[in-house]
Write an enzyme that holds these catalytic residues in place. Structure first.
Site, PDB file in Angstrom:
ATOM      1  N   THR A   1       0.900  -1.156   0.000  1.00 14.16           N
ATOM      2  CA  THR A   1       0.000   0.000   0.000  1.00 14.16           C
ATOM      3  C   THR A   1       0.939   1.206   0.000  1.00 14.16           C
ATOM      4  OG1 THR A   1      -0.102   0.107   2.421  1.00 14.16           O
ATOM      5  CG2 THR A   1      -1.827  -1.177   1.335  1.00 14.16           C
ATOM      6  N   HIS A   2       0.573   2.241  -0.700  1.00 21.74           N
ATOM      7  CA  HIS A   2       1.461   3.413  -0.872  1.00 21.74           C
ATOM      8  C   HIS A   2       2.802   3.010  -1.485  1.00 21.74           C
ATOM      9  CE1 HIS A   2      -1.320   5.334   2.085  1.00 21.74           C
ATOM     10  NE2 HIS A   2      -1.244   4.147   2.660  1.00 21.74           N
TER      11      HIS A   2
ATOM     12  N   GLU B   1       5.103  -0.487 -21.501  1.00 24.76           N
ATOM     13  CA  GLU B   1       5.072   0.978 -21.438  1.00 24.76           C
ATOM     14  C   GLU B   1       4.077   1.554 -22.434  1.00 24.76           C
ATOM     15  OE1 GLU B   1       9.360   2.641 -20.549  1.00 24.76           O
ATOM     16  OE2 GLU B   1       9.479   0.884 -21.839  1.00 24.76           O
TER      17      GLU B   1
ATOM     18  N   SER C   1      18.560  -1.553 -26.256  1.00 25.54           N
ATOM     19  CA  SER C   1      18.891  -0.144 -26.426  1.00 25.54           C
ATOM     20  C   SER C   1      19.981  -0.037 -27.477  1.00 25.54           C
ATOM     21  CB  SER C   1      19.383   0.416 -25.092  1.00 25.54           C
ATOM     22  OG  SER C   1      20.241   1.513 -25.314  1.00 25.54           O
TER      23      SER C   1
ATOM     24  N   ASN D   1      14.349  -3.513 -22.312  1.00 29.93           N
ATOM     25  CA  ASN D   1      13.293  -2.553 -21.953  1.00 29.93           C
ATOM     26  C   ASN D   1      11.891  -3.126 -22.141  1.00 29.93           C
ATOM     27  OD1 ASN D   1      15.166  -0.550 -21.282  1.00 29.93           O
ATOM     28  ND2 ASN D   1      15.318   0.110 -23.421  1.00 29.93           N
TER      29      ASN D   1
ATOM     30  N   LYS E   1      20.724  -3.355 -21.780  1.00 30.70           N
ATOM     31  CA  LYS E   1      19.317  -3.018 -21.532  1.00 30.70           C
ATOM     32  C   LYS E   1      18.331  -4.019 -22.105  1.00 30.70           C
ATOM     33  CE  LYS E   1      17.783   0.715 -20.497  1.00 30.70           C
ATOM     34  NZ  LYS E   1      17.303   1.516 -19.412  1.00 30.70           N
TER      35      LYS E   1
END
Ligand code: ARG
Length: 476
Positions: A173-174, A308, A295, A303, A301
């Site tokens: 939570t948070h 996204e 990348s 990704n 990388k």
């Protein structure tokens, strides 16, 4: 200092040879180039060709049935329309900007093929009820496709939830570690969200299923048409009750855009979690090569671009909803040309929600789960502090509020000593509550913590296994 340019008037050219042949009559000159530019919709509404032809066939048959046109005329019209459909699907049809929209492109083509009889098709009909009918048919199909795509994603989520009914991970939570949960339980939360999306689709599907056809321009018609017959042949439940409403309503498109926007919120939240989980800091999951990119500069990388983009595309889908809400909000009854702006938003959302749902379904079924990392993370952040407080209440009969305070002090000392709760000695704990006994260690482990959450809807593995089985039955 730069001079302020004088107001220049934009010259407007007339496209003489291409004046719209569909209304002739009072028009002596053709529209300016800019008028055509702002007015033309064929570049996008050609997507409605199938629905337009379907609607016209239903209308022509009804006109003959009601003896408004002859059976011979109806036959010629219907067979001409079917030829046009074949040509469009074969890529042999030429759509013309000069004919503005899909309705007039098809009617003009019909005239080229069958001659003057084509002119009888538009009896007791207007483009206003025609476009409303076409668009409803289109969005109705879009709802059905949406339902299928969401269901497919649910099935993949359920598959993974079943595998991971006992895989322990931290619940947050948070975005702070809160209590341990199971990964299966976490995935089932999304299955529930997507179930609500599908309920919204079902509701909207029943609202959309009324026919505007026969409302004509706005007031109905003096011809003895049978709106129930056309409604039935187009698979609608009934004709719309009010002709003004029939031609000016776009609620069904707003329903579609808002349901997709809410679904996009759900997709975006899951995508966001996956992006986090796939980072080195979490390390909970690894996306398959199919849904990752590298990348061009950083060789190490990997990704999560697909996730996204699912997250990012929610933005345009919210935009499409706001665009149509804004277009509609001040329109007086009945039809207004503003409403031509309804289509591109829907087409764009339909395309993008489809891509997102499929990409998400693929990512879910492909991703690899690192159970050890999840388990280790579940034990951080004093995630079983609530279990300790509950122990004090249950075993030692201490009131919960006091138990909360005692536990907070124990967490504080553990944190000061940089230890986990189960690394504290019994003595260290007894300093705060002397009645604590050896059996406390049983409840401090994350596995026992999740096992104990057996309340209805809770995260206990037994619950999750049952919830997966129930959901599989429900989601057919
Ligand atoms: N292309 C128009 C639209 O999409 C069709 C309806 C036009 N009706 C009219 N009276 N101008 O809204």
């Amino acid at each position: 200092m730069s001079k302020i340019p004088k107001n220049k008037t934009i010259k407007t050219k007339s496209i003489k040879a291409q004046s719209n042949q569909m209304w002739g009559g009072q028009f002596t000159s053709s529209p300016s180039e800019l008028m055509s530019k702002i007015n033309v919709s064929i570049s996008f509404d050609k997507r409605l060709y199938k629905q337009d032809i379907e609607g016209s066939i239903a209308h022509a048959n009804m006109l003959a049935q009601q003896k408004i046109i002859s059976a011979a005329d109806a036959k010629a019209i219907v067979s001409g329309l079917k030829d046009i459909l074949g040509d469009i699907e074969a890529g042999k049809f030429e759509f013309k900007d000069s004919l503005e929209d899909i309705h007039m492109n098809i009617e003009a083509a019909l005239k080229e093929r069958i001659g003057e009889q084509a002119g009888r098709l538009h009896t007791a009909r207007s483009r206003n009820d025609q476009v409303a009918t076409d668009f409803r048919l289109y969005v109705r199909d879009a709802f059905d496709a949406l339902d299928g795509l969401i269901k497919n994603l649910q099935i993949n989520l359920l598959e993974r939830a079943g595998e991971h009914f006992a895989t322990v991970m931290p619940g947050f939570t948070h975005l702070q570690v809160a209590q341990p949960v199971t990964f299966g339980h976490h995935l089932l939360a999304y299955v529930e969200m997507f179930s609500r999306d599908r309920m919204r689709v079902q509701g909207a599907r029943s609202r959309i299923n009324e026919s505007p056809l026969g409302a004509a321009a706005l007031a109905g018609t003096s011809f003895p048409i049978d709106r129930f017959a056309t409604a039935k042949s187009l698979g609608f439940d009934r004709p719309m009750a009010n002709s003004l409403d029939a031609v000016s309503d776009r609620d069904f498109a707003l329903d579609y855009l808002s349901i997709c926007a809410i679904c996009a919120v759900h997709l975006s939240r899951l995508a966001e979690e996956m992006v986090n989980w796939s980072s080195a800091q979490f390390g909970f999951i690894r996306f398959s090569d199919s849904y990752s990119t590298g990348s061009s500069i950083m060789p190490q990388k990997r990704n999560p671009d697909a996730a996204e983009l699912v997250r990012g595309k929610s933005g345009r889908m919210f935009g499409n909803l706001i665009a149509l809400l804004t277009t509609m909000k001040s329109l007086p009854l009945a039809y207004n040309k503003d409403m031509q702006e309804d289509k591109e938003s829907v087409f764009d959302t339909a395309e993008n929600i489809g891509i997102c749902l499929q990409a998400m379904a693929g990512m879910v079924s492909d991703l690899k789960v690192d159970k050890e990392k999840m388990l280790a993370a579940a034990g951080t952040g004093y995630s079983t502090a609530t279990d300790l407080a509950d122990y004090l209440v249950r075993e030692l009969k201490i009131p919960f509020r006091d138990a909360h305070h005692i536990t907070a002090k124990i967490v504080k000392i553990a944190s000061d000593k940089r230890k986990n709760l189960e690394e504290l000695s019994l003595k260290e704990m007894q300093a705060f509550e002397p009645m604590i006994k050896q059996d406390v260690y049983k409840i401090l482990g994350v596995e026992n913590s999740v096992k104990s959450r057996v309340s209805y809807g809770g995260t206990a593995p037994d619950n999750v296994r049952k919830a997966v089985a129930d959901a599989k039955k429900r989601i057919k």
